[in-house]
Design a protein around this motif. Structure first.
Motif, mmCIF file in Angstrom:
data_model
loop_
_atom_site.group_PDB
_atom_site.id
_atom_site.type_symbol
_atom_site.label_atom_id
_atom_site.label_comp_id
_atom_site.label_asym_id
_atom_site.label_seq_id
_atom_site.Cartn_x
_atom_site.Cartn_y
_atom_site.Cartn_z
ATOM 1 N N ASN A 51 3.193 6.873 16.336
ATOM 2 C CA ASN A 51 2.321 6.749 15.184
ATOM 3 C C ASN A 51 2.589 5.418 14.501
ATOM 4 O O ASN A 51 3.716 4.913 14.526
ATOM 5 N N PRO A 52 1.567 4.838 13.849
ATOM 6 C CA PRO A 52 1.756 3.550 13.212
ATOM 7 C C PRO A 52 2.711 3.630 12.039
ATOM 8 O O PRO A 52 2.767 4.621 11.334
ATOM 9 N N VAL A 53 3.473 2.553 11.834
ATOM 10 C CA VAL A 53 4.393 2.449 10.711
ATOM 11 C C VAL A 53 3.927 1.281 9.870
ATOM 12 O O VAL A 53 3.892 0.153 10.342
ATOM 13 N N TRP A 54 3.574 1.531 8.630
ATOM 14 C CA TRP A 54 3.129 0.483 7.732
ATOM 15 C C TRP A 54 4.285 0.076 6.848
ATOM 16 O O TRP A 54 4.912 0.901 6.204
ATOM 17 N N VAL A 55 4.564 -1.219 6.803
ATOM 18 C CA VAL A 55 5.658 -1.751 6.006
ATOM 19 C C VAL A 55 5.102 -2.815 5.084
ATOM 20 O O VAL A 55 4.348 -3.685 5.515
ATOM 21 N N VAL A 56 5.433 -2.741 3.808
ATOM 22 C CA VAL A 56 4.993 -3.749 2.850
ATOM 23 C C VAL A 56 6.075 -4.808 2.709
ATOM 24 O O VAL A 56 7.228 -4.471 2.447
ATOM 25 N N THR A 65 2.494 8.418 10.007
ATOM 26 C CA THR A 65 1.526 9.506 10.090
ATOM 27 C C THR A 65 1.905 10.452 11.222
ATOM 28 O O THR A 65 2.552 10.058 12.186
ATOM 29 N N GLN A 66 1.489 11.688 11.060
ATOM 30 C CA GLN A 66 1.754 12.712 12.075
ATOM 31 C C GLN A 66 0.523 13.601 12.194
ATOM 32 O O GLN A 66 -0.015 14.076 11.194
ATOM 33 N N LEU A 74 -4.490 15.055 8.238
ATOM 34 C CA LEU A 74 -3.464 14.150 8.746
ATOM 35 C C LEU A 74 -2.280 14.163 7.789
ATOM 36 O O LEU A 74 -2.456 14.167 6.560
ATOM 37 N N LYS A 75 -1.092 14.161 8.356
ATOM 38 C CA LYS A 75 0.140 14.255 7.581
ATOM 39 C C LYS A 75 0.741 12.859 7.407
ATOM 40 O O LYS A 75 0.961 12.144 8.372
ATOM 41 N N PHE A 76 1.007 12.477 6.158
ATOM 42 C CA PHE A 76 1.581 11.166 5.845
ATOM 43 C C PHE A 76 3.022 11.357 5.370
ATOM 44 O O PHE A 76 3.285 12.177 4.479
ATOM 45 N N LEU A 77 3.934 10.610 5.954
ATOM 46 C CA LEU A 77 5.362 10.715 5.645
ATOM 47 C C LEU A 77 5.822 9.424 4.973
ATOM 48 O O LEU A 77 6.002 8.396 5.633
ATOM 49 N N PRO A 78 6.014 9.435 3.640
ATOM 50 C CA PRO A 78 6.411 8.210 2.941
ATOM 51 C C PRO A 78 7.884 7.849 3.080
ATOM 52 O O PRO A 78 8.304 6.803 2.608
ATOM 53 N N GLY A 79 8.665 8.719 3.685
ATOM 54 C CA GLY A 79 10.090 8.426 3.845
ATOM 55 C C GLY A 79 10.914 8.674 2.607
ATOM 56 O O GLY A 79 12.030 8.161 2.485
#
Length: 270
Positions: A51-56, A65-66, A74-79
């Motif tokens: 899944n894509p990992v978005w980093v600012v 995302t999962q 869609l499930k978003f995992l902010p960490g």
């Protein structure tokens, strides 16, 4: 000779430019600031995340995302922690008055509902025609901006209440049902971006409410009957069946739509 020297100089400048361009991508001592997408080529899937990992840049926040069993969720995992305890479901913008995060997400075109879990956020899109590749960038940006703002996810006076908290009125059967829901069933359902709430036990019937990705999932009935019901009956013989409290309303709404469709056809013929 001058031509050879000029060629060397051009090569040197190109190498210098390439080095400057590649320098921000180095991972020594800091996290990468680029956006990585999974490769679709055969044989290289193990080199990239699924899944894509978005980093600012300049921030230490990663949003992944999962997929869920529901194609519209869609499930978003902010960490990081979203809710300290419990879960919260917002079926529409009017329900999000107590959550600054949910209100921000509802501003995105195509977002139908928002579900907040312990460490994840489930977004359900309003229409299958709305492609996730269009919605996801706005959701990524909204989540990142919110968590860097310092605002509370939920207002202090609106935090979720534990539906499976022990009560003095609970008998042994109800206490066992709540314990199984908390320890065995809910963690599994939350892995799929949803949740199941306890709504009562009467005459052998356990009443539950599905939330998040499970709300409009085509396999929600299978989850109730083949998953939750079988497990509760295995450990608690007093359980005869499991029912969803909102199932009757969903069926009634479906029948109403059919009635209106037939009425429209009849009026058209007349």
């Amino acid at each position: 000779m001058k031509t050879i020297m000029a060629t060397y100089a051009q090569v040197g400048r190109l190498l210098g430019v390439s080095a400057r361009l590649l320098r921000p991508l180095a991972c020594s001592g800091s996290q990468s600031s680029r956006i990585s997408w999974p490769s679709q080529a055969t044989g290289v899937s193990n080199r990239w995340p699924q899944n894509p990992v978005w980093v600012v840049p300049g921030r230490t926040m990663f949003v992944q995302t999962q997929d869920t069993p529901n194609p519209n969720s869609l499930k978003f995992l902010p960490g990081r922690t979203v809710l300290e305890e419990g879960t919260m479901n917002f079926a529409g913008p009017r329900d999000a008055f107590c959550s600054p995060l949910a209100r921000q997400l509802f501003r995105i075109d195509g977002v139908k509902s928002v579900f907040l879990g312990p460490d994840f956020i489930t977004i359900t899109r309003s229409d299958e025609m709305m492609e996730w590749r269009v919605i996801k960038p706005d959701v990524y940006a909204a989540i990142m901006d919110f968590f860097t703002s310092g605002l509370p996810v939920v207002n202090e006076d609106s935090k979720p209440r534990a539906d499976t908290a022990p009560s003095e009125d609970d008998d042994e059967v109800v206490a066992m049902i709540k314990e199984l829901l908390d320890t065995r069933i809910r963690p599994t359902v939350q892995e799929d971006g949803g949740d199941v709430l306890y709504r009562g036990f009467d005459d052998g019937i356990v009443k539950l409410k599905l939330q998040g990705a499970c709300t409009s999932c085509p396999s929600s009935i299978v989850t109730l009957k083949n998953g939750i019901q079988n497990m509760l009956q295995f450990y608690i013989p007093e359980v005869e069946a499991v029912e969803e409290v909102c199932l009757f309303l969903r069926i009634s709404y479906f029948l109403l739509q059919l009635f209106l469709l037939e009425l429209h056809k009849l009026l058209w013929v007349i």
